[in-house]
Scaffold this motif. Structure first.
Motif, PDB file in Angstrom:
ATOM      1  N   PHE A   1       0.839  -1.204   0.000  1.00 57.81           N
ATOM      2  CA  PHE A   1       0.000   0.000   0.000  1.00 57.81           C
ATOM      3  C   PHE A   1       0.871   1.251   0.000  1.00 57.81           C
ATOM      4  O   PHE A   1       1.893   1.335   0.673  1.00 57.81           O
ATOM      5  CB  PHE A   1      -0.959   0.001   1.194  1.00 57.81           C
ATOM      6  CG  PHE A   1      -0.309  -0.020   2.555  1.00 57.81           C
ATOM      7  CD1 PHE A   1      -0.066   1.156   3.254  1.00 57.81           C
ATOM      8  CD2 PHE A   1       0.046  -1.218   3.146  1.00 57.81           C
ATOM      9  CE1 PHE A   1       0.520   1.139   4.504  1.00 57.81           C
ATOM     10  CE2 PHE A   1       0.626  -1.259   4.405  1.00 57.81           C
ATOM     11  CZ  PHE A   1       0.868  -0.076   5.092  1.00 57.81           C
ATOM     12  N   SER A   2       0.439   2.217  -0.832  1.00 60.19           N
ATOM     13  CA  SER A   2       1.073   3.527  -0.914  1.00 60.19           C
ATOM     14  C   SER A   2       0.185   4.410  -1.765  1.00 60.19           C
ATOM     15  O   SER A   2      -0.686   3.921  -2.495  1.00 60.19           O
ATOM     16  CB  SER A   2       2.478   3.432  -1.531  1.00 60.19           C
ATOM     17  OG  SER A   2       2.416   2.945  -2.862  1.00 60.19           O
ATOM     18  N   GLY A   3       0.417   5.719  -1.672  1.00 61.67           N
ATOM     19  CA  GLY A   3      -0.431   6.639  -2.430  1.00 61.67           C
ATOM     20  C   GLY A   3      -1.868   6.539  -1.975  1.00 61.67           C
ATOM     21  O   GLY A   3      -2.170   6.679  -0.794  1.00 61.67           O
ATOM     22  N   MET A   4      -2.772   6.220  -2.897  1.00 63.93           N
ATOM     23  CA  MET A   4      -4.189   6.073  -2.564  1.00 63.93           C
ATOM     24  C   MET A   4      -4.650   4.625  -2.679  1.00 63.93           C
ATOM     25  O   MET A   4      -5.845   4.356  -2.574  1.00 63.93           O
ATOM     26  CB  MET A   4      -5.032   6.938  -3.519  1.00 63.93           C
ATOM     27  CG  MET A   4      -4.777   8.428  -3.402  1.00 63.93           C
ATOM     28  SD  MET A   4      -5.409   9.129  -1.872  1.00 63.93           S
ATOM     29  CE  MET A   4      -7.181   8.982  -2.160  1.00 63.93           C
ATOM     30  N   GLN A   5      -3.734   3.689  -2.885  1.00 65.54           N
ATOM     31  CA  GLN A   5      -4.154   2.340  -3.257  1.00 65.54           C
ATOM     32  C   GLN A   5      -3.503   1.262  -2.405  1.00 65.54           C
ATOM     33  O   GLN A   5      -2.406   1.437  -1.866  1.00 65.54           O
ATOM     34  CB  GLN A   5      -3.821   2.074  -4.729  1.00 65.54           C
ATOM     35  CG  GLN A   5      -4.591   2.945  -5.710  1.00 65.54           C
ATOM     36  CD  GLN A   5      -4.277   2.589  -7.144  1.00 65.54           C
ATOM     37  OE1 GLN A   5      -3.181   2.133  -7.446  1.00 65.54           O
ATOM     38  NE2 GLN A   5      -5.233   2.784  -8.035  1.00 65.54           N
ATOM     39  N   THR A   6      -4.219   0.123  -2.336  1.00 64.02           N
ATOM     40  CA  THR A   6      -3.676  -1.118  -1.815  1.00 64.02           C
ATOM     41  C   THR A   6      -3.651  -2.111  -2.964  1.00 64.02           C
ATOM     42  O   THR A   6      -4.671  -2.333  -3.614  1.00 64.02           O
ATOM     43  CB  THR A   6      -4.539  -1.668  -0.667  1.00 64.02           C
ATOM     44  OG1 THR A   6      -4.635  -0.688   0.367  1.00 64.02           O
ATOM     45  CG2 THR A   6      -3.944  -2.951  -0.103  1.00 64.02           C
ATOM     46  N   ARG A   7      -2.490  -2.689  -3.256  1.00 62.01           N
ATOM     47  CA  ARG A   7      -2.315  -3.514  -4.451  1.00 62.01           C
ATOM     48  C   ARG A   7      -2.026  -4.958  -4.068  1.00 62.01           C
ATOM     49  O   ARG A   7      -1.235  -5.229  -3.153  1.00 62.01           O
ATOM     50  CB  ARG A   7      -1.168  -2.958  -5.300  1.00 62.01           C
ATOM     51  CG  ARG A   7      -1.363  -1.506  -5.699  1.00 62.01           C
ATOM     52  CD  ARG A   7      -0.104  -0.918  -6.287  1.00 62.01           C
ATOM     53  NE  ARG A   7      -0.240   0.526  -6.501  1.00 62.01           N
ATOM     54  CZ  ARG A   7       0.038   1.440  -5.583  1.00 62.01           C
ATOM     55  NH1 ARG A   7       0.486   1.056  -4.399  1.00 62.01           N
ATOM     56  NH2 ARG A   7      -0.129   2.719  -5.839  1.00 62.01           N
ATOM     57  N   LEU A   8      -2.651  -5.872  -4.787  1.00 63.46           N
ATOM     58  CA  LEU A   8      -2.425  -7.299  -4.576  1.00 63.46           C
ATOM     59  C   LEU A   8      -1.199  -7.726  -5.371  1.00 63.46           C
ATOM     60  O   LEU A   8      -1.198  -7.678  -6.598  1.00 63.46           O
ATOM     61  CB  LEU A   8      -3.655  -8.101  -5.010  1.00 63.46           C
ATOM     62  CG  LEU A   8      -3.613  -9.609  -4.763  1.00 63.46           C
ATOM     63  CD1 LEU A   8      -3.574  -9.910  -3.274  1.00 63.46           C
ATOM     64  CD2 LEU A   8      -4.833 -10.283  -5.404  1.00 63.46           C
ATOM     65  N   ILE A   9      -0.147  -8.163  -4.695  1.00 59.73           N
ATOM     66  CA  ILE A   9       1.078  -8.615  -5.348  1.00 59.73           C
ATOM     67  C   ILE A   9       0.944 -10.071  -5.772  1.00 59.73           C
ATOM     68  O   ILE A   9       1.290 -10.455  -6.888  1.00 59.73           O
ATOM     69  CB  ILE A   9       2.293  -8.433  -4.427  1.00 59.73           C
ATOM     70  CG1 ILE A   9       2.387  -6.977  -3.950  1.00 59.73           C
ATOM     71  CG2 ILE A   9       3.576  -8.861  -5.132  1.00 59.73           C
ATOM     72  CD1 ILE A   9       2.538  -5.962  -5.058  1.00 59.73           C
TER      73      ILE A   9
ATOM     74  N   SER B   1       5.203  -2.625  -8.984  1.00 60.22           N
ATOM     75  CA  SER B   1       4.081  -1.809  -8.516  1.00 60.22           C
ATOM     76  C   SER B   1       4.589  -0.448  -8.070  1.00 60.22           C
ATOM     77  O   SER B   1       5.745  -0.317  -7.639  1.00 60.22           O
ATOM     78  CB  SER B   1       3.375  -2.503  -7.352  1.00 60.22           C
ATOM     79  OG  SER B   1       2.812  -3.723  -7.766  1.00 60.22           O
ATOM     80  N   PRO B   2       3.749   0.573  -8.137  1.00 59.57           N
ATOM     81  CA  PRO B   2       4.178   1.918  -7.718  1.00 59.57           C
ATOM     82  C   PRO B   2       4.557   1.949  -6.245  1.00 59.57           C
ATOM     83  O   PRO B   2       3.995   1.220  -5.412  1.00 59.57           O
ATOM     84  CB  PRO B   2       2.939   2.778  -7.986  1.00 59.57           C
ATOM     85  CG  PRO B   2       2.141   2.018  -8.997  1.00 59.57           C
ATOM     86  CD  PRO B   2       2.387   0.575  -8.693  1.00 59.57           C
ATOM     87  N   THR B   3       5.530   2.781  -5.891  1.00 57.67           N
ATOM     88  CA  THR B   3       5.931   2.998  -4.507  1.00 57.67           C
ATOM     89  C   THR B   3       6.007   4.493  -4.251  1.00 57.67           C
ATOM     90  O   THR B   3       5.962   5.306  -5.165  1.00 57.67           O
ATOM     91  CB  THR B   3       7.301   2.344  -4.217  1.00 57.67           C
ATOM     92  OG1 THR B   3       8.285   2.918  -5.086  1.00 57.67           O
ATOM     93  CG2 THR B   3       7.251   0.837  -4.418  1.00 57.67           C
ATOM     94  N   GLY B   4       6.149   4.857  -2.967  1.00 53.81           N
ATOM     95  CA  GLY B   4       6.212   6.266  -2.600  1.00 53.81           C
ATOM     96  C   GLY B   4       4.827   6.853  -2.410  1.00 53.81           C
ATOM     97  O   GLY B   4       3.812   6.175  -2.550  1.00 53.81           O
ATOM     98  N   GLY B   5       4.783   8.130  -2.080  1.00 53.19           N
ATOM     99  CA  GLY B   5       3.498   8.802  -1.880  1.00 53.19           C
ATOM    100  C   GLY B   5       3.000   8.666  -0.450  1.00 53.19           C
ATOM    101  O   GLY B   5       3.745   8.340   0.479  1.00 53.19           O
ATOM    102  N   ALA B   6       1.710   8.919  -0.280  1.00 57.62           N
ATOM    103  CA  ALA B   6       1.082   8.936   1.041  1.00 57.62           C
ATOM    104  C   ALA B   6       0.917   7.514   1.588  1.00 57.62           C
ATOM    105  O   ALA B   6       1.232   6.526   0.921  1.00 57.62           O
ATOM    106  CB  ALA B   6      -0.265   9.642   0.958  1.00 57.62           C
ATOM    107  N   THR B   7       0.391   7.425   2.818  1.00 61.96           N
ATOM    108  CA  THR B   7       0.305   6.134   3.529  1.00 61.96           C
ATOM    109  C   THR B   7      -1.133   5.824   3.916  1.00 61.96           C
ATOM    110  O   THR B   7      -1.624   6.290   4.940  1.00 61.96           O
ATOM    111  CB  THR B   7       1.176   6.158   4.793  1.00 61.96           C
ATOM    112  OG1 THR B   7       2.475   6.658   4.492  1.00 61.96           O
ATOM    113  CG2 THR B   7       1.286   4.759   5.398  1.00 61.96           C
ATOM    114  N   PRO B   8      -1.853   5.018   3.127  1.00 62.27           N
ATOM    115  CA  PRO B   8      -3.237   4.655   3.446  1.00 62.27           C
ATOM    116  C   PRO B   8      -3.306   3.403   4.337  1.00 62.27           C
ATOM    117  O   PRO B   8      -3.907   2.390   3.987  1.00 62.27           O
ATOM    118  CB  PRO B   8      -3.841   4.395   2.064  1.00 62.27           C
ATOM    119  CG  PRO B   8      -2.700   3.825   1.278  1.00 62.27           C
ATOM    120  CD  PRO B   8      -1.448   4.502   1.796  1.00 62.27           C
TER     121      PRO B   8
END
Length: 312
Positions: free
Chosen positions: A127-135, A152-159
């Motif tokens: 999870f990062s930015g606005m999303q939680t991603r299934l690896i 997958s994208p990294t960095g950004g905010a912490t949801p």
């Protein structure tokens, strides 16, 4: 003709139904319904040296459920033979980037060294930015590799709280009897953007009956609000909070030790005015015993899980 067996678990309400033809006559079937309200509680007992208590008896403790003191248990068993459904939840937000490679290495070691059984499942989410991603889902023993994570994208905010809700709902949606649902969370605990609150995340975790093992990978030696949040998440779910500096082996051993020492107790649902039932376990004889379990459960807000089997 068919036989249908349906078992539906509504939070802590169990409804059983069977439908089958009688004799050799054609019939629309007779359905029998049996409904009970039961609480199923996984807990851990340790002595004054924090060692697991192997010879615990059911008269050694009482459960305080809301305002009721429960000593009359329907069942009391060990839980060391159940399967696992594990979600590894990885923080890949901006604050973690300097330590992200170590986090990925820790997760790889954790998954590779875990003594998985044939029926166990492990999934990885980031999870990062606005999303939680299934690896990877359920089969991460073979499917999780660093390249797949870094794609997958990294960095950004912490949801963080949104990610916890998603992980708990994922486990709840595929819940099975006698499967222990676990989240292993790697994070510094600092949520910056979630739509959900901490209270909402904890409510989802408690409703899904998930235990959280939180691995604090914030800056070592610095007290933070994030650490306090991770400690609360772990404590309210009946899990543990550890430091990433302890290493993945200690995280692994903590979960395995719990798996082998866990007890399961069931009892009739006590009457209460509120939907949420707080829970404590107290010693009855040896006051040096300590108990760890989730802090409570929601009676009427639980999601439904249905298992159905048809036989010719």
């Amino acid at each position: 003709m068919a036989v249908t067996v349906v078992a539906t678990a509504m939070g802590h309400n169990l409804v059983l139904a069977q439908s089958f033809p009688i004799g050799s006559h054609e019939s629309s079937g007779v359905t029998y319904h049996h409904s009970v309200s039961e609480v199923r509680l996984v807990f851990f007992a340790t002595d004054e040296r924090n060692h697991a208590v192997d010879d615990l008896q059911k008269n050694d403790f009482a459960v305080v459920d809301a305002d009721a003191v429960v000593r009359d248990f329907r069942s009391f068993t060990r839980a060391d033979l159940i399967n696992l459904d594990v979600v590894v939840l990885m923080d890949s937000s901006e604050s973690i980037l300097p330590r992200l490679r170590q986090e990925v290495a820790d997760v790889q070691q954790l998954i590779s060294q875990w003594p998985w059984r044939s029926g166990d499942k492990v999934s990885v989410l980031s999870f990062s930015g606005m999303q939680t991603r299934l690896i990877c889902s359920e089969d991460c023993r073979s499917a999780f590799v660093a390249d797949r994570f870094y794609s997958s994208p990294t960095g950004g905010a912490t949801p963080l709280f949104d990610a916890l809700k998603k992980a708990a709902n994922l486990l709840d949606a595929r819940a099975q009897p006698d499967v222990w649902r676990v989240i292993v969370l790697f994070s510094d605990g600092d949520d910056t953007i979630s739509a959900a609150s901490l209270k909402e995340a904890l409510g989802t975790i408690q409703t899904a009956e998930v235990q959280v093992y939180a691995v604090d990978n914030g800056i070592s030696g610095r007290a933070s609000n994030g650490t306090a949040i991770l400690q609360r998440i772990a404590a309210d779910s009946g899990g543990r909070c550890l430091r990433s500096s302890d290493g993945p082996v200690k995280v692994l051993n903590s979960v395995i030790d719990d798996l082998h020492s866990a007890r399961v107790v069931t009892y009739s649902l006590p009457a209460a005015d509120a939907d949420f039932h707080s829970i404590r376990i107290l010693p009855t004889h040896n006051l040096k015993l300590q108990f760890r379990c989730r802090s409570g459960y929601y009676h009427s807000a639980g999601s439904a899980v249905t298992y159905q089997e048809e036989r010719p």
